[in-house]
Design a protein around this motif. Structure first.
Motif: not given
Length: 282
Positions: A271-282
């Motif tokens: 995962l890219s850092p941005s994708q990883y961070r986005l997944n933390l919100k769901f």
């Protein structure tokens, strides 16, 4: 939902309650390289060899089993609780940061045996059963966080029992064990800034070749990979802070720019850092 370990525990963490001889022999965890294993003997006894020494565990014993150990005999009625994880998982989940007992147990080729009182054994079994329940829970809301919290609680309890039994626990460390233990502590102290093996070899006054060979022999993984997993663990924590930009995190972890950090993170997590961070919100 993806969280701090990107569901690494699905493959790198095993929690079992085994009864009988056949099931224990089927799960040949003792000979698996790169795994850190804790067992509690609920009833019966189990004997195994490690480095030419024979160890017998009986009811109430909690034991950290060195890598490469082999089962030799079993007697019953045998029931054990078993918790096992890869060294990679122990590093990326920050489990080995709970104090010297975890580090010592991870690297020592001596067998760590803690005699538990009946109440201590019941308490540890309850925690292991809770961890297993969270792993197989159908409701996945906060599942990753709950799994890690349960695992961390078990390691904290282990540290407490280790110190309680410290006067009766005599570990014999080889020179390689001590080098690997010091390497682990240095990595956790300096991995944000120092990503290269040379720094740690120089700090330990050994050659890079010697450090690579020692870490591989004791931990079952390369020194470079261990350092990278520690950096990933730090990245997980920083990415959870929404006030930090990717560029700031890259700088904090001593990458030359956000692009090199993103490439490093994706290579290890998919995962890219941005994708990883986005997944933390769901």
């Amino acid at each position: 939902m993806e969280t701090s370990n990107n569901k690494q525990w699905l493959t790198d963490l095993k929690v079992l309650y085994l009864a009988g001889y056949k099931k224990l022999r089927i799960y040949d965890v003792f000979s698996s390289p790169g795994w850190f294993t804790v067992i509690i003997v609920v009833s019966g006894s189990a004997a195994f060899t490690c480095g030419g020494s024979s160890i017998v565990l009986s009811t109430g014993d909690m034991c950290v089993v060195p890598q490469g150990s082999e089962l030799t005999s079993l007697s019953g009625p045998l029931r054990i609780c078993l918790l096992s994880c890869t060294v990679d998982f122990a590093v990326s989940s920050r489990a080995v940061r709970f104090g010297s007992p975890c580090i010592e147990a991870l690297v020592s080729q001596a067998v760590v045996v803690l005699p538990l009182t009946p109440s201590e054994m019941r308490h540890m079994i309850q925690l292991i059963k809770l961890l297993k329940k969270k792993i197989f829970a159908r409701d996945t809301l906060f599942q990753d966080e709950m799994v890690l919290l349960c695992l961390h609680l078990i390691f904290y309890e282990f540290c407490g029992l280790y110190y309680k039994n410290g006067q009766d626990t005599a570990l014999l460390y080889s020179r390689n064990d001590k080098t690997a233990s010091n390497f682990i502590m240095l990595v956790h102290q300096h991995c944000k800034v120092h990503h290269e093996i040379k720094f740690y070899a120089d700090s330990l006054f050994v050659s890079q070749g010697h450090l690579r060979k020692t870490v591989r022999g004791v931990l079952g993984t390369s020194a470079k990979h261990f350092i990278e997993m520690a950096v990933i663990a730090e990245a997980y924590l920083l990415l959870a802070d929404e006030n930090l930009s990717i560029a700031q995190i890259a700088e904090n972890l001593n990458f030359k720019d956000s692009s090199s950090f993103s490439h490093f993170f994706k290579r290890h997590t998919r995962l890219s850092p941005s994708q990883y961070r986005l997944n933390l919100k769901f």
